[in-house]
Design a protein around this motif. Structure first.
Motif, PDB file in Angstrom:
ATOM      1  N   PHE A   1      40.714  42.709  60.969  1.00 56.36           N
ATOM      2  CA  PHE A   1      41.956  42.262  60.332  1.00 56.36           C
ATOM      3  C   PHE A   1      41.667  41.190  59.287  1.00 56.36           C
ATOM      4  CE2 PHE A   1      45.562  39.164  60.466  1.00 56.36           C
ATOM      5  CZ  PHE A   1      46.541  39.970  59.887  1.00 56.36           C
ATOM      6  N   PHE A   2      40.875  40.178  59.666  1.00 55.27           N
ATOM      7  CA  PHE A   2      40.511  39.121  58.731  1.00 55.27           C
ATOM      8  C   PHE A   2      39.740  39.698  57.541  1.00 55.27           C
ATOM      9  CE2 PHE A   2      42.027  36.386  61.912  1.00 55.27           C
ATOM     10  CZ  PHE A   2      41.987  35.064  61.506  1.00 55.27           C
ATOM     11  N   THR A   3      38.831  40.620  57.818  1.00 53.19           N
ATOM     12  CA  THR A   3      38.029  41.237  56.748  1.00 53.19           C
ATOM     13  C   THR A   3      38.903  42.017  55.784  1.00 53.19           C
ATOM     14  OG1 THR A   3      36.077  41.397  58.163  1.00 53.19           O
ATOM     15  CG2 THR A   3      36.162  42.872  56.256  1.00 53.19           C
ATOM     16  N   VAL A   4      39.833  42.801  56.313  1.00 56.77           N
ATOM     17  CA  VAL A   4      40.714  43.612  55.468  1.00 56.77           C
ATOM     18  C   VAL A   4      41.566  42.725  54.571  1.00 56.77           C
ATOM     19  CG1 VAL A   4      42.723  45.153  55.508  1.00 56.77           C
ATOM     20  CG2 VAL A   4      40.768  45.601  57.014  1.00 56.77           C
ATOM     21  N   VAL A   5      42.153  41.673  55.135  1.00 57.74           N
ATOM     22  CA  VAL A   5      43.012  40.772  54.353  1.00 57.74           C
ATOM     23  C   VAL A   5      42.211  40.090  53.244  1.00 57.74           C
ATOM     24  CG1 VAL A   5      44.421  38.684  54.426  1.00 57.74           C
ATOM     25  CG2 VAL A   5      44.623  40.385  56.252  1.00 57.74           C
ATOM     26  N   LYS A   6      41.055  39.542  53.601  1.00 62.91           N
ATOM     27  CA  LYS A   6      40.250  38.823  52.607  1.00 62.91           C
ATOM     28  C   LYS A   6      39.731  39.766  51.523  1.00 62.91           C
ATOM     29  CE  LYS A   6      38.766  35.128  55.743  1.00 62.91           C
ATOM     30  NZ  LYS A   6      37.630  34.498  56.470  1.00 62.91           N
ATOM     31  N   THR A   7      39.284  40.944  51.914  1.00 63.74           N
ATOM     32  CA  THR A   7      38.758  41.915  50.948  1.00 63.74           C
ATOM     33  C   THR A   7      39.862  42.382  50.005  1.00 63.74           C
ATOM     34  OG1 THR A   7      37.136  42.677  52.575  1.00 63.74           O
ATOM     35  CG2 THR A   7      37.516  44.091  50.671  1.00 63.74           C
ATOM     36  N   ALA A   8      41.043  42.620  50.542  1.00 65.41           N
ATOM     37  CA  ALA A   8      42.164  43.089  49.721  1.00 65.41           C
ATOM     38  C   ALA A   8      42.537  42.074  48.654  1.00 65.41           C
ATOM     39  CB  ALA A   8      43.367  43.376  50.620  1.00 65.41           C
ATOM     40  N   PHE A   9      42.615  40.803  49.027  1.00 67.57           N
ATOM     41  CA  PHE A   9      43.054  39.778  48.076  1.00 67.57           C
ATOM     42  C   PHE A   9      41.948  39.311  47.137  1.00 67.57           C
ATOM     43  CE2 PHE A   9      46.705  39.353  50.933  1.00 67.57           C
ATOM     44  CZ  PHE A   9      47.731  39.218  50.007  1.00 67.57           C
ATOM     45  N   ASN A  10      40.719  39.672  47.424  1.00 68.04           N
ATOM     46  CA  ASN A  10      39.638  39.333  46.490  1.00 68.04           C
ATOM     47  C   ASN A  10      39.824  40.039  45.153  1.00 68.04           C
ATOM     48  OD1 ASN A  10      38.289  37.506  48.082  1.00 68.04           O
ATOM     49  ND2 ASN A  10      36.879  39.006  48.956  1.00 68.04           N
ATOM     50  N   GLN A  11      40.566  41.162  45.168  1.00 66.60           N
ATOM     51  CA  GLN A  11      40.921  41.870  43.934  1.00 66.60           C
ATOM     52  C   GLN A  11      42.420  42.169  43.993  1.00 66.60           C
ATOM     53  OE1 GLN A  11      37.812  44.790  42.455  1.00 66.60           O
ATOM     54  NE2 GLN A  11      37.162  44.656  44.596  1.00 66.60           N
ATOM     55  N   ARG A  12      43.188  41.124  43.998  1.00 62.68           N
ATOM     56  CA  ARG A  12      44.615  41.229  44.297  1.00 62.68           C
ATOM     57  C   ARG A  12      45.409  42.029  43.269  1.00 62.68           C
ATOM     58  NH1 ARG A  12      47.170  36.261  45.666  1.00 62.68           N
ATOM     59  NH2 ARG A  12      49.111  37.322  45.196  1.00 62.68           N
ATOM     60  N   ARG A  13      44.905  42.183  42.065  1.00 58.65           N
ATOM     61  CA  ARG A  13      45.636  42.929  41.038  1.00 58.65           C
ATOM     62  C   ARG A  13      45.472  44.434  41.191  1.00 58.65           C
ATOM     63  NH1 ARG A  13      44.745  39.455  35.403  1.00 58.65           N
ATOM     64  NH2 ARG A  13      45.659  37.492  36.174  1.00 58.65           N
ATOM     65  N   LYS A  14      44.509  44.834  41.988  1.00 54.80           N
ATOM     66  CA  LYS A  14      44.258  46.263  42.196  1.00 54.80           C
ATOM     67  C   LYS A  14      45.027  46.767  43.407  1.00 54.80           C
ATOM     68  CE  LYS A  14      39.600  46.284  40.198  1.00 54.80           C
ATOM     69  NZ  LYS A  14      38.181  46.668  40.413  1.00 54.80           N
ATOM     70  N   THR A  15      45.234  48.085  43.450  1.00 54.33           N
ATOM     71  CA  THR A  15      45.822  48.676  44.644  1.00 54.33           C
ATOM     72  C   THR A  15      44.796  48.621  45.771  1.00 54.33           C
ATOM     73  OG1 THR A  15      45.062  50.914  44.142  1.00 54.33           O
ATOM     74  CG2 THR A  15      47.220  50.251  43.247  1.00 54.33           C
ATOM     75  N   LEU A  16      45.271  48.743  46.994  1.00 50.47           N
ATOM     76  CA  LEU A  16      44.368  48.716  48.148  1.00 50.47           C
ATOM     77  C   LEU A  16      43.369  49.867  48.088  1.00 50.47           C
ATOM     78  CD1 LEU A  16      47.078  47.904  50.822  1.00 50.47           C
ATOM     79  CD2 LEU A  16      45.308  46.349  50.005  1.00 50.47           C
ATOM     80  N   ARG A  17      43.759  50.944  47.463  1.00 51.24           N
ATOM     81  CA  ARG A  17      42.854  52.092  47.318  1.00 51.24           C
ATOM     82  C   ARG A  17      41.564  51.687  46.599  1.00 51.24           C
ATOM     83  NH1 ARG A  17      46.527  55.434  45.551  1.00 51.24           N
ATOM     84  NH2 ARG A  17      46.990  56.102  47.683  1.00 51.24           N
ATOM     85  N   ASN A  18      41.701  50.755  45.662  1.00 50.33           N
ATOM     86  CA  ASN A  18      40.542  50.290  44.899  1.00 50.33           C
ATOM     87  C   ASN A  18      39.940  49.001  45.468  1.00 50.33           C
ATOM     88  OD1 ASN A  18      40.521  52.357  42.839  1.00 50.33           O
ATOM     89  ND2 ASN A  18      42.389  51.423  42.048  1.00 50.33           N
TER      90      ASN A  18
END
Length: 277
Positions: free
Chosen positions: A216-233
């Motif tokens: 959960f922590f990994t997914v959240v941090k990874t997602a916001f590291n490129q916050r302008r992109k969709t989660l797919r990317n």
């Protein structure tokens, strides 16, 4: 009932400047007694009887905490502040810990007991303090204090806003977060260059994350590291299969998902993450 009166000298924060604020420690001493009293009142003092204040400085907040029906401990890295507290707050003797909050094993102070955390937090380590509180959330039912206003707002922000981010999701998964009030630079010595904000976190009781916490922590941090992109990317580095990435949720940007949706996203990813390890 007779009001509890602790034994300590009560110096005025406005008149006494015997401790020099140190820039490398991010110290800005609060000088407004009314605001200090309001911050002390932000804790409910329920379900626990121990409180840890981080970075008490000259004790402007400490004096009001000592008026509460709680066992107050303070943790301070600045030797000069420790010496000041030991001289002026006699009631605290034995509960002044000259340690680094971020590095110290708090079980040496509290064992397995519940305790609240409060403070006027140095801006340069405030987010690290929050992350440590999250690690110790099973023992910390309540947390309140002063941050840079921008950080306090971010922690309490809801999805759909640009300031919503990693801290917002992770904190709100485990705590109810509330922004309380804004504090101007003029009530500090030396005054910071920005406004401050006071928030309160109350732990969600009987809450089950219902997914792998580390993931959960990994997914959240990874997602916001490129916050302008969709989660797919933005989640490409997790090496998820194409058929999973076609799920509608992956078409969203991270700031569009509340903490519950991040839990659901982690649940979808979990079978593949486990098989890839």
């Amino acid at each position: 009932m007779k009001k509890y009166k602790p034994t300590f000298n009560k110096p005025s924060a406005k008149d006494d400047q015997s401790v020099r604020a140190k820039k490398h420690l991010g110290q800005h001493f609060l000088t407004d007694e009314n605001i200090a009293s309001k911050i002390a009142d932000t804790l409910g003092y329920e379900a626990y009887n121990k409180v840890l204040e981080i970075g008490p400085g000259m004790g402007v907040l400490t004096k009001y905490l000592l008026e509460k029906k709680a066992e107050v401990h303070v943790i301070e890295i600045d030797t000069e502040s420790v010496e000041y507290l030991e001289s002026n707050y006699l009631h605290l003797r034995g509960r002044i810990h000259e340690k680094d909050f971020l590095k110290h094993d708090l079980s040496e102070i509290f064992g397995e007991d519940q305790f609240a955390v409060i403070g006027n937090f140095p801006y340069n380590i405030s987010t690290q303090i929050v992350f440590k509180v999250l690690q110790l959330r099973d023992q910390i039912p309540e947390f309140s204090g002063m941050f840079q206003k921008e950080v306090a707002k971010r922690i309490c922000e809801k999805e759909g806003n640009k300031t919503y981010g990693i801290l917002s999701v992770l904190v709100q998964a485990f705590y109810e977060a509330e922004y309380l009030f804004t504090v101007p630079p003029t009530v500090f010595n030396p005054p910071p260059k920005v406004d401050s904000g006071v928030l309160r976190l109350k732990r969600k009781e009987n809450f089950n994350l219902e997914c792998n916490e580390k993931l959960f922590f990994t997914v959240v941090k990874t997602a916001f590291n490129q916050r302008r992109k969709t989660l797919r990317n933005s989640l490409k580095s997790l090496n998820l299969p194409d058929n999973l990435r076609e799920d509608a949720i992956f078409g969203s940007r991270p700031e569009q998902l509340g903490f519950q949706q991040f839990i659901e996203l982690t649940q979808k990813i979990e079978p593949y993450a486990i098989s890839n390890n």
